[in-house]
Write an enzyme that holds these catalytic residues in place. Structure first.
Site, mmCIF file in Angstrom:
data_model
loop_
_atom_site.group_PDB
_atom_site.id
_atom_site.type_symbol
_atom_site.label_atom_id
_atom_site.label_comp_id
_atom_site.label_asym_id
_atom_site.label_seq_id
_atom_site.Cartn_x
_atom_site.Cartn_y
_atom_site.Cartn_z
ATOM 1 N N HIS A 97 0.840 -1.200 0.000
ATOM 2 C CA HIS A 97 0.000 0.000 0.000
ATOM 3 C C HIS A 97 0.876 1.252 0.000
ATOM 4 C CE1 HIS A 97 -3.219 -2.681 0.957
ATOM 5 N NE2 HIS A 97 -2.661 -3.031 2.097
ATOM 6 N N GLU A 115 -1.928 -0.499 8.150
ATOM 7 C CA GLU A 115 -2.878 -1.465 8.695
ATOM 8 C C GLU A 115 -2.198 -2.340 9.723
ATOM 9 O OE1 GLU A 115 -3.902 -3.227 4.943
ATOM 10 O OE2 GLU A 115 -2.667 -4.981 5.292
ATOM 11 N N HIS A 172 3.294 -7.494 1.669
ATOM 12 C CA HIS A 172 2.620 -8.361 2.635
ATOM 13 C C HIS A 172 1.561 -9.230 1.968
ATOM 14 C CE1 HIS A 172 0.083 -4.761 2.415
ATOM 15 N NE2 HIS A 172 -0.926 -5.518 2.747
ATOM 16 N N ARG A 192 -1.230 -4.659 -6.340
ATOM 17 C CA ARG A 192 -1.030 -6.106 -6.334
ATOM 18 C C ARG A 192 0.252 -6.418 -7.099
ATOM 19 N NH1 ARG A 192 -5.844 -7.745 -8.650
ATOM 20 N NH2 ARG A 192 -6.885 -7.532 -6.666
HETATM 21 ZN ZN ZN Z 1 -2.984 -4.842 2.989
#
Ligand code: ZN
Length: 311
Positions: A97, A115, A172, A192
């Site tokens: 991200h 996150e 991740h 992605r």
């Molecule tokens: Zn994520």
């Protein structure tokens, strides 16, 4: 008046999803490939409705727009956090991200995404991907170009109760068998990098390698969090993380405990067991917000809660 705002989940079916939302929480999931339940969310892709009370049926984004006093007049166009459960029956794609600055410039003013994950359950010998092994961007590029993902990715073993903070720029992925709760900035910007060459409906999902190459932290520096446990009357409180976007605690209630809601608002997710909050019965799988000015909270029962507030 002490008002508890209970929210209803929004479910997301995913190629990699499963049935544990139903098995654990009794959620009425839409199918056996339910990958996510967005349980505290005002995001346009999943805006939770209020379950009962004077705002029954309204969405969290509506409440944020029209009753900002409930959130301590916190500023911002959008509700700042998003809480979801994730049930991975299969591996999720490898992703990364952006931070707020990159997202603002390249994603039309969107937010970045920090996150964190608390592992609720996983199969024996489960693992997770956090970070990578390339020393330079050149090395990273050649490992990716040559499809040498095993050498590139950093895989670590996990157990229930593990907790991870994932700052922007961290490669991740959640892997098969993992069931977790995620607390994050309210953002859906994901790049992605690799999808295990899977095809959905005959087509591979889109990759965003150009953006990912720009934002991946290289070399990877491990972000360690050291959850600290405080033994308080009637409960153990574990401070999981406190960063500029959120502070997350876990409460294990045994009997009767008091907590003070002195924040602009407090998100409460019951992850285990059952009991009551100021006499209002709650059980695992329920998610609520205690609004601004709530004050003392009386918790009773045998249950575990994950709480989050801004700042
Ligand atoms: Zn994520």
């Amino acid at each position: 008046m002490k008002e508890i705002i209970k929210l209803m989940p929004v479910y997301k079916e995913m190629v990699w999803g499963g049935t544990r939302m139903q098995d654990y929480f009794g959620y009425k999931i839409p199918g056996s490939d339910t990958g996510e339940a967005w349980v505290v969310s005002a995001h346009p892709q999943g805006d939770c409705r209020i379950a009962e009370g004077r705002f029954e049926g309204k969405t969290l984004s509506w409440l944020w727009d029209n009753h900002r006093e409930l959130f301590g007049e916190t500023e911002g166009e959008e509700f700042p956090l998003l809480v979801k459960y994730i049930d991975a029956r299969d591996d999720l794609s490898i992703q990364v991200h952006p931070d707020d600055i990159y997202a603002a410039i390249h994603e039309n003013g969107a937010r970045g995404k920090t996150e964190c994950w608390y592992i609720l359950d996983c199969e024996a010998n489960s693992d997770i991907i956090i970070g990578h092994q390339a020393k330079t961007k050149e090395e990273m590029k050649s490992l990716i170009d040559e499809n040498r993902w095993e050498e590139f990715l950093k895989v670590r073993p996990i157990r229930p109760g593990d907790f991870f903070q994932i700052p922007p720029g961290t490669v991740h992925a959640i892997r098969r068998g993992t069931f977790l709760i995620e607390i994050q900035q309210n953002s859906a910007v994901t790049y992605r990098m690799y999808d295990y060459d899977r095809r959905t409906g005959g087509k591979p999902r889109e990759l965003h390698l150009k953006q990912a190459m720009e934002i991946v932290q290289c070399p990877y520096e491990k972000t360690s969090v050291f959850p600290e446990v405080f033994h308080e009357k009637g409960c153990d409180r574990t401070r999981l993380v406190s960063c500029r976007y959120y502070t997350v605690d876990k409460y294990d209630i045994m009997g009767t405990a008091m907590l003070e809601q002195s924040h602009p608002f407090l998100i409460v997710s019951v992850i285990c067991g059952k009991g009551s909050i100021d006499g209002c019965p709650v059980k695992k799988g329920e998610n609520l917000i205690l609004p601004y000015g709530y004050g003392d909270v009386r918790l009773e029962g045998d249950m575990s809660l994950v709480t989050a507030y801004v700042g």
